[in-house]
Design an enzyme around this catalytic site. Sequence first.
Site, PDB file in Angstrom:
ATOM      1  N   GLU A  43      35.858  40.814  29.813  1.00 46.48           N
ATOM      2  CA  GLU A  43      36.410  41.083  31.141  1.00 46.48           C
ATOM      3  C   GLU A  43      35.745  40.213  32.205  1.00 46.48           C
ATOM      4  OE1 GLU A  43      39.073  42.737  31.811  1.00 46.48           O
ATOM      5  OE2 GLU A  43      39.332  43.568  29.810  1.00 46.48           O
ATOM      6  N   TYR A 126      38.593  47.622  38.046  1.00 46.10           N
ATOM      7  CA  TYR A 126      39.347  47.133  36.891  1.00 46.10           C
ATOM      8  C   TYR A 126      38.452  47.048  35.650  1.00 46.10           C
ATOM      9  CZ  TYR A 126      41.864  44.303  33.616  1.00 46.10           C
ATOM     10  OH  TYR A 126      42.449  43.860  32.464  1.00 46.10           O
ATOM     11  N   ASP A 144      45.665  45.442  37.033  1.00 44.81           N
ATOM     12  CA  ASP A 144      45.301  44.141  37.567  1.00 44.81           C
ATOM     13  C   ASP A 144      46.571  43.451  38.042  1.00 44.81           C
ATOM     14  OD1 ASP A 144      46.550  43.267  35.241  1.00 44.81           O
ATOM     15  OD2 ASP A 144      44.888  42.042  34.568  1.00 44.81           O
TER      16      ASP A 144
END
Length: 156
Positions: A43, A126, A144
């Site tokens: 991520e 997120y 997102d």
Amino acid sequence: MSSTFVSSSNPWFGAALLNWYPRHRRDLPWRHTRDPYAIWLSEVILQQTRVKQGLPYYLDFITTYPTVHDLAAAPQDEVLRHWQGLGYYSRARNMHHTAQQVVQEYSGRFPGTYAELLKLRGVGQYTAAAIASFAYDEQVAVLDGNVYRVLAACLA
């Protein structure tokens, strides 16, 4: 389309996504793990980075630093060398700091809830949602720009 398109009274949308995904998803290494460290690493690398560009960096990081302990113990200048070419070097510095935070404050184990993950430096809504849902099965929405684009196209 109206907002009822995605409501609970109209299950078609969710069913359509669940049918589409297995046929069209990309086979990516972080989708084959429930390890919060590996998910977090992917991520962070993929923030502001396309998958095609980020994948080699992910593979390099997960090979060079297979655990959060390894990343935390690495000198920052070494971490930055591995990051070279991805840009936004504050992400790499935050990543290194967060690895040290996880080792020092959480005994090397990533927090197990969305709320606790948000306490980590550089981990926003997120990223916390992604780790919590993918690693710990916490029911929290991972939203997102890509999700917003799909919804906008469907609701247009």
